[in-house]
Design an enzyme around this catalytic site. Sequence first.
Site, PDB file in Angstrom:
ATOM      1  N   THR A 193      -4.719  -6.491   8.326  1.00 10.88           N
ATOM      2  CA  THR A 193      -4.584  -6.393   9.777  1.00 10.88           C
ATOM      3  C   THR A 193      -4.430  -7.756  10.440  1.00 10.88           C
ATOM      4  O   THR A 193      -3.733  -7.882  11.453  1.00 10.88           O
ATOM      5  CB  THR A 193      -5.791  -5.644  10.365  1.00 10.88           C
ATOM      6  OG1 THR A 193      -5.840  -4.325   9.800  1.00 10.88           O
ATOM      7  CG2 THR A 193      -5.700  -5.525  11.872  1.00 10.88           C
ATOM      8  N   SER A 248       0.820  -1.207   0.000  1.00 14.90           N
ATOM      9  CA  SER A 248       0.000   0.000   0.000  1.00 14.90           C
ATOM     10  C   SER A 248       0.853   1.255   0.000  1.00 14.90           C
ATOM     11  O   SER A 248       2.059   1.213   0.307  1.00 14.90           O
ATOM     12  CB  SER A 248      -0.913   0.019   1.232  1.00 14.90           C
ATOM     13  OG  SER A 248      -0.144   0.285   2.400  1.00 14.90           O
ATOM     14  N   ASP A 292      -7.043   4.927  -5.441  1.00 14.82           N
ATOM     15  CA  ASP A 292      -8.057   5.261  -4.443  1.00 14.82           C
ATOM     16  C   ASP A 292      -8.385   6.750  -4.457  1.00 14.82           C
ATOM     17  O   ASP A 292      -7.701   7.562  -3.840  1.00 14.82           O
ATOM     18  CB  ASP A 292      -7.567   4.840  -3.059  1.00 14.82           C
ATOM     19  CG  ASP A 292      -8.647   4.973  -1.994  1.00 14.82           C
ATOM     20  OD1 ASP A 292      -9.759   5.431  -2.325  1.00 14.82           O
ATOM     21  OD2 ASP A 292      -8.372   4.599  -0.842  1.00 14.82           O
ATOM     22  N   HIS A 348     -12.632  -5.097   0.825  1.00 14.71           N
ATOM     23  CA  HIS A 348     -11.577  -4.552   1.674  1.00 14.71           C
ATOM     24  C   HIS A 348     -11.964  -4.761   3.140  1.00 14.71           C
ATOM     25  O   HIS A 348     -13.122  -4.901   3.468  1.00 14.71           O
ATOM     26  CB  HIS A 348     -11.386  -3.064   1.401  1.00 14.71           C
ATOM     27  CG  HIS A 348     -10.695  -2.780   0.099  1.00 14.71           C
ATOM     28  ND1 HIS A 348      -9.922  -1.652  -0.097  1.00 14.71           N
ATOM     29  CD2 HIS A 348     -10.640  -3.461  -1.072  1.00 14.71           C
ATOM     30  CE1 HIS A 348      -9.439  -1.650  -1.327  1.00 14.71           C
ATOM     31  NE2 HIS A 348      -9.868  -2.750  -1.936  1.00 14.71           N
ATOM     32  N   GLY A 349     -10.967  -4.769   4.013  1.00 12.45           N
ATOM     33  CA  GLY A 349     -11.256  -4.925   5.435  1.00 12.45           C
ATOM     34  C   GLY A 349     -11.665  -6.337   5.821  1.00 12.45           C
ATOM     35  O   GLY A 349     -12.399  -6.531   6.798  1.00 12.45           O
ATOM     36  N   ASP A 389      -1.388  -1.063  -3.734  1.00 15.61           N
ATOM     37  CA  ASP A 389      -2.718  -0.885  -3.140  1.00 15.61           C
ATOM     38  C   ASP A 389      -2.930   0.513  -2.558  1.00 15.61           C
ATOM     39  O   ASP A 389      -2.006   1.137  -2.046  1.00 15.61           O
ATOM     40  CB  ASP A 389      -2.909  -1.932  -2.041  1.00 15.61           C
ATOM     41  CG  ASP A 389      -4.361  -2.154  -1.684  1.00 15.61           C
ATOM     42  OD1 ASP A 389      -5.200  -2.192  -2.600  1.00 15.61           O
ATOM     43  OD2 ASP A 389      -4.653  -2.321  -0.486  1.00 15.61           O
ATOM     44  N   HIS A 390      -4.179   0.954  -2.620  1.00 14.54           N
ATOM     45  CA  HIS A 390      -4.607   2.234  -2.032  1.00 14.54           C
ATOM     46  C   HIS A 390      -3.679   3.383  -2.411  1.00 14.54           C
ATOM     47  O   HIS A 390      -3.202   4.140  -1.558  1.00 14.54           O
ATOM     48  CB  HIS A 390      -4.727   2.120  -0.514  1.00 14.54           C
ATOM     49  CG  HIS A 390      -6.019   1.497  -0.063  1.00 14.54           C
ATOM     50  ND1 HIS A 390      -7.235   2.149  -0.160  1.00 14.54           N
ATOM     51  CD2 HIS A 390      -6.293   0.279   0.442  1.00 14.54           C
ATOM     52  CE1 HIS A 390      -8.197   1.362   0.295  1.00 14.54           C
ATOM     53  NE2 HIS A 390      -7.648   0.218   0.650  1.00 14.54           N
ATOM     54  N   GLU A 432     -12.295   2.163  -5.801  1.00 10.71           N
ATOM     55  CA  GLU A 432     -13.221   1.993  -4.678  1.00 10.71           C
ATOM     56  C   GLU A 432     -14.363   2.991  -4.788  1.00 10.71           C
ATOM     57  O   GLU A 432     -14.152   4.165  -5.096  1.00 10.71           O
ATOM     58  CB  GLU A 432     -12.485   2.189  -3.352  1.00 10.71           C
ATOM     59  CG  GLU A 432     -13.365   2.028  -2.118  1.00 10.71           C
ATOM     60  CD  GLU A 432     -12.575   2.179  -0.822  1.00 10.71           C
ATOM     61  OE1 GLU A 432     -13.089   2.852   0.100  1.00 10.71           O
ATOM     62  OE2 GLU A 432     -11.458   1.642  -0.733  1.00 10.71           O
TER      63      GLU A 432
END
Length: 283
Positions: free
Chosen positions: A236, A50, A106, A211-212, A84-85, A136
């Site tokens: 995470t 990221s 993003d 995501h998440g 990413d992001h 996104e």
Amino acid sequence: MPLVSTGQLVREARRAGHGLAAFNVITLEHAEAIAAGAERAGAPAVLQISENAVRFHGGRLSAVAAATAAVARSCEVPLALHLDHVVTVDLLRQAHAEGFSSVMFDASKLPYGENVKATAEAVRWGHERGVWVEAELGKVGGKEGEPPLDAHAPGVRTDPAEAAAYVADTGVDALAVAVGSSHAMTERTASLDHALITRLRTAVPVPLVLHGSSGVPDEEIRAAITAGMVKINVGTALNTAFTTAVRAFLTDHPSTVDPRKYLAPAREAMAGTVADFLAVVRG
């Protein structure tokens, strides 16, 4: 094994009716753990770096990208490299030269019209170079520096009609949507809107991205894939496994100063987490 493209892995997973897990890389140990976990599961995966991770490495992409790619090439199962992001155009434009086959651009914090314009430009740039582009729409929330976000608040989730227009106007290859998960969750308690996932799958022609996923229970992930999710992002959960193992080792061995002593069990803990998630997404 040579690196494969994210787009290829996503297409194969979609055709087979299962998910493709994408894991965040921060340190070399993360990359090694993802490769080891993928080999253990006998499944392909995506290693993603990221913009926040690049910032951690002094804002320099080359070293962490080269190390991650080297680990991926030594793996016995197919792995892809994803940026990413990405929120800055400068980092976006480094993706192709550094070996990334895909990027998640993003612009979700921008007003809708500006998001469309910026994302369409990123897609044009990427497609000219053969780079697969994810974007996104909606508010997943939970990223570092963002205010707390209730994933169930009105107006947070992705609207199917808006998603259809967004995909048509930007030309993105995949769409990350807000359906009840949140970034940076350390407990797996998220409840997803599976009916909305089904509506989004019907509304847009491109693969959907969750995501998440670290905060989503196994059964919820399986149901989400059945409803239409394809790329499942995990970050995470690896950090939780890493930090828990390091903390336990140093508690038991407080005089240790050699980082290899506690990084080895941390890497092994992450590899186990990777293998577990890969088993879930492949049914």
